[in-house]
Design a protein around this motif. Structure first.
Motif, PDB file in Angstrom:
ATOM      1  N   ASN A  84     -47.129 -73.950   5.167  1.00 19.55           N
ATOM      2  CA  ASN A  84     -47.004 -72.658   4.677  1.00 19.55           C
ATOM      3  C   ASN A  84     -46.025 -71.498   4.132  1.00 19.55           C
ATOM      4  OD1 ASN A  84     -48.287 -70.483   2.570  1.00 19.55           O
ATOM      5  ND2 ASN A  84     -50.276 -70.257   4.075  1.00 19.55           N
ATOM      6  N   PRO A  85     -44.971 -71.830   3.579  1.00 18.37           N
ATOM      7  CA  PRO A  85     -44.121 -71.259   3.895  1.00 18.37           C
ATOM      8  C   PRO A  85     -43.968 -69.901   3.248  1.00 18.37           C
ATOM      9  CG  PRO A  85     -43.554 -72.673   2.316  1.00 18.37           C
ATOM     10  CD  PRO A  85     -44.671 -73.160   2.543  1.00 18.37           C
ATOM     11  N   ILE A  86     -44.378 -69.113   1.910  1.00 14.20           N
ATOM     12  CA  ILE A  86     -45.163 -67.954   2.515  1.00 14.20           C
ATOM     13  C   ILE A  86     -45.540 -67.132   2.990  1.00 14.20           C
ATOM     14  CG2 ILE A  86     -45.616 -66.307   0.368  1.00 14.20           C
ATOM     15  CD1 ILE A  86     -42.910 -67.710  -0.288  1.00 14.20           C
ATOM     16  N   GLY A  87     -47.246 -67.934   3.297  1.00 15.13           N
ATOM     17  CA  GLY A  87     -47.785 -67.650   4.680  1.00 15.13           C
ATOM     18  C   GLY A  87     -46.574 -67.179   5.960  1.00 15.13           C
ATOM     19  N   TRP A  88     -45.717 -68.377   5.883  1.00 19.66           N
ATOM     20  CA  TRP A  88     -44.700 -68.220   7.004  1.00 19.66           C
ATOM     21  C   TRP A  88     -43.614 -66.957   7.245  1.00 19.66           C
ATOM     22  CZ3 TRP A  88     -39.738 -68.364   7.708  1.00 19.66           C
ATOM     23  CH2 TRP A  88     -38.833 -68.790   8.150  1.00 19.66           C
ATOM     24  N   LEU A  89     -43.374 -66.862   5.887  1.00 23.50           N
ATOM     25  CA  LEU A  89     -42.198 -65.322   5.902  1.00 23.50           C
ATOM     26  C   LEU A  89     -43.286 -64.456   6.202  1.00 23.50           C
ATOM     27  CD1 LEU A  89     -40.119 -66.111   2.633  1.00 23.50           C
ATOM     28  CD2 LEU A  89     -39.807 -66.025   5.156  1.00 23.50           C
ATOM     29  N   ALA A  90     -44.172 -64.223   5.266  1.00 18.22           N
ATOM     30  CA  ALA A  90     -45.234 -63.140   5.335  1.00 18.22           C
ATOM     31  C   ALA A  90     -45.509 -62.837   6.510  1.00 18.22           C
ATOM     32  CB  ALA A  90     -46.441 -62.957   4.315  1.00 18.22           C
ATOM     33  N   ALA A  91     -45.775 -63.546   7.885  1.00 17.56           N
ATOM     34  CA  ALA A  91     -46.308 -63.456   8.873  1.00 17.56           C
ATOM     35  C   ALA A  91     -44.859 -62.876   9.904  1.00 17.56           C
ATOM     36  CB  ALA A  91     -47.160 -64.779   9.365  1.00 17.56           C
ATOM     37  N   LEU A  92     -43.997 -62.944   9.557  1.00 14.87           N
ATOM     38  CA  LEU A  92     -43.085 -62.349  10.658  1.00 14.87           C
ATOM     39  C   LEU A  92     -42.536 -61.456  10.941  1.00 14.87           C
ATOM     40  CD1 LEU A  92     -39.484 -64.599   9.392  1.00 14.87           C
ATOM     41  CD2 LEU A  92     -41.030 -65.314  11.132  1.00 14.87           C
ATOM     42  N   THR A  93     -42.754 -61.059  12.416  1.00 13.82           N
ATOM     43  CA  THR A  93     -42.635 -59.490  12.363  1.00 13.82           C
ATOM     44  C   THR A  93     -40.959 -59.688  12.798  1.00 13.82           C
ATOM     45  OG1 THR A  93     -45.052 -60.075  14.136  1.00 13.82           O
ATOM     46  CG2 THR A  93     -43.832 -58.390  13.971  1.00 13.82           C
ATOM     47  N   PRO A  94     -41.579 -57.675  11.833  1.00 12.30           N
ATOM     48  CA  PRO A  94     -39.492 -57.135  12.527  1.00 12.30           C
ATOM     49  C   PRO A  94     -39.666 -56.679  13.230  1.00 12.30           C
ATOM     50  CG  PRO A  94     -41.163 -56.197  10.083  1.00 12.30           C
ATOM     51  CD  PRO A  94     -41.671 -56.804  11.297  1.00 12.30           C
ATOM     52  N   PRO A  95     -38.532 -56.590  13.813  1.00 11.52           N
ATOM     53  CA  PRO A  95     -38.032 -56.148  14.876  1.00 11.52           C
ATOM     54  C   PRO A  95     -38.078 -54.322  15.574  1.00 11.52           C
ATOM     55  CG  PRO A  95     -35.982 -56.627  13.994  1.00 11.52           C
ATOM     56  CD  PRO A  95     -37.359 -57.073  12.745  1.00 11.52           C
ATOM     57  N   ALA A  96     -38.355 -54.583  16.719  1.00 13.34           N
ATOM     58  CA  ALA A  96     -39.599 -53.244  17.088  1.00 13.34           C
ATOM     59  C   ALA A  96     -37.810 -52.174  17.106  1.00 13.34           C
ATOM     60  CB  ALA A  96     -40.299 -52.964  18.434  1.00 13.34           C
ATOM     61  N   PRO A  97     -38.003 -51.069  17.056  1.00 16.97           N
ATOM     62  CA  PRO A  97     -37.040 -49.939  17.181  1.00 16.97           C
ATOM     63  C   PRO A  97     -36.252 -50.458  18.517  1.00 16.97           C
ATOM     64  CG  PRO A  97     -38.550 -49.064  16.865  1.00 16.97           C
ATOM     65  CD  PRO A  97     -39.496 -49.965  16.855  1.00 16.97           C
ATOM     66  N   GLU A  98     -36.386 -51.303  19.831  1.00 14.18           N
ATOM     67  CA  GLU A  98     -36.115 -51.246  21.164  1.00 14.18           C
ATOM     68  C   GLU A  98     -35.545 -52.903  20.532  1.00 14.18           C
ATOM     69  OE1 GLU A  98     -33.963 -51.413  24.568  1.00 14.18           O
ATOM     70  OE2 GLU A  98     -35.213 -49.326  23.565  1.00 14.18           O
ATOM     71  N   GLN A  99     -36.546 -53.349  20.273  1.00 14.86           N
ATOM     72  CA  GLN A  99     -35.553 -54.400  19.832  1.00 14.86           C
ATOM     73  C   GLN A  99     -34.162 -54.583  18.897  1.00 14.86           C
ATOM     74  OE1 GLN A  99     -38.917 -56.683  18.003  1.00 14.86           O
ATOM     75  NE2 GLN A  99     -37.728 -58.038  18.813  1.00 14.86           N
ATOM     76  N   ILE A 100     -33.822 -53.561  17.717  1.00 18.38           N
ATOM     77  CA  ILE A 100     -33.183 -53.862  17.186  1.00 18.38           C
ATOM     78  C   ILE A 100     -32.397 -52.693  18.450  1.00 18.38           C
ATOM     79  CG2 ILE A 100     -32.100 -51.600  15.171  1.00 18.38           C
ATOM     80  CD1 ILE A 100     -34.867 -51.787  13.712  1.00 18.38           C
ATOM     81  N   ARG A 101     -31.979 -52.006  18.998  1.00 18.19           N
ATOM     82  CA  ARG A 101     -30.982 -51.101  19.410  1.00 18.19           C
ATOM     83  C   ARG A 101     -30.369 -52.385  20.311  1.00 18.19           C
ATOM     84  NH1 ARG A 101     -34.386 -46.704  19.757  1.00 18.19           N
ATOM     85  NH2 ARG A 101     -35.877 -47.606  21.094  1.00 18.19           N
ATOM     86  N   GLN A 102     -31.577 -52.979  20.431  1.00 18.27           N
ATOM     87  CA  GLN A 102     -31.055 -54.316  22.006  1.00 18.27           C
ATOM     88  C   GLN A 102     -30.202 -55.554  21.036  1.00 18.27           C
ATOM     89  OE1 GLN A 102     -31.555 -54.861  25.325  1.00 18.27           O
ATOM     90  NE2 GLN A 102     -29.748 -55.755  24.750  1.00 18.27           N
ATOM     91  N   GLN A 103     -30.258 -56.176  19.680  1.00 18.62           N
ATOM     92  CA  GLN A 103     -29.361 -56.647  19.002  1.00 18.62           C
ATOM     93  C   GLN A 103     -28.146 -55.908  19.157  1.00 18.62           C
ATOM     94  OE1 GLN A 103     -32.812 -56.778  15.476  1.00 18.62           O
ATOM     95  NE2 GLN A 103     -33.577 -59.074  16.963  1.00 18.62           N
ATOM     96  N   ASP A 104     -28.576 -54.822  18.409  1.00 20.81           N
ATOM     97  CA  ASP A 104     -27.480 -54.395  17.823  1.00 20.81           C
ATOM     98  C   ASP A 104     -25.968 -54.188  19.425  1.00 20.81           C
ATOM     99  OD1 ASP A 104     -28.136 -53.912  15.033  1.00 20.81           O
ATOM    100  OD2 ASP A 104     -28.209 -51.871  15.075  1.00 20.81           O
ATOM    101  N   ALA A 105     -26.684 -53.970  20.161  1.00 20.62           N
ATOM    102  CA  ALA A 105     -25.568 -54.090  21.232  1.00 20.62           C
ATOM    103  C   ALA A 105     -24.749 -55.306  21.583  1.00 20.62           C
ATOM    104  CB  ALA A 105     -26.442 -53.361  22.944  1.00 20.62           C
ATOM    105  N   ASP A 106     -26.242 -56.053  21.834  1.00 26.61           N
ATOM    106  CA  ASP A 106     -25.889 -57.747  21.764  1.00 26.61           C
ATOM    107  C   ASP A 106     -24.600 -58.484  20.930  1.00 26.61           C
ATOM    108  OD1 ASP A 106     -27.435 -58.048  23.993  1.00 26.61           O
ATOM    109  OD2 ASP A 106     -29.479 -59.206  22.971  1.00 26.61           O
TER     110      ASP A 106
END
Ligand SMILES: [Zn+2]
Length: 140
Positions: A84-106
């Motif tokens: 179910n590609p659409i269900g799979w896409l829709a279920a992805l969780t956006p990164p939390a603010p702390e994850q965004i900071r970590q990803q940007d630092a990495d």
């Protein structure tokens, strides 16, 4: 780092051939396509920013809208079909603010460590309104 996902588009019923379109890596990084090819008489598939669709892909909501109802199938890099590609896409969780900071630092550290690489062209990496990361170039 995560599993890559590919959309199989224009699957040919008799022979099974298809166009393979990179969607992204897990829910962590999406493939973006900034440009739409206007002159279809001279396609330039070597230019990695051209959208394989008739519109750019800049956000998860773009992926959802474009793939919804489109004939084709989603597979992971190991050849497993996502039912179910659409269900799979829709279920992805956006990164939390702390994850965004970590990803940007990495990402900043990664770029600093790889001076032998060309700097990505301005605007070829972005986040959509939900915080999902996009690269407008090939990656694996
Ligand atoms: Zn065929």
């Amino acid at each position: 780092m995560g599993t890559n996902y590919y959309w199989r588009d224009r699957i040919c019923t008799p022979c099974g051939r298809y166009d393979e379109i990179h969607v992204g890596k897990g829910g962590a990084l999406f493939r973006g396509y900034r440009h739409v090819l206007l002159n279809t008489e001279h396609p330039d598939w070597g230019y990695s920013e051209h959208s394989p669709f008739d519109e750019p892909v800049l956000s998860r909501s773009d992926w959802l809208r474009i793939l919804a109802g489109r004939p084709g199938e989603l597979y992971d890099e190991y050849g497993k079909r996502i039912p179910n590609p659409i269900g799979w896409l829709a279920a992805l969780t956006p990164p939390a603010p702390e994850q965004i900071r970590q990803q940007d630092a990495d990402r900043a550290a990664e770029r600093a460590a790889s001076r032998w690489q060309f700097e990505p062209e301005a605007g070829t990496e972005w986040r959509d309104a939900e915080g999902f990361r996009f690269y407008a170039r090939e990656f694996s």
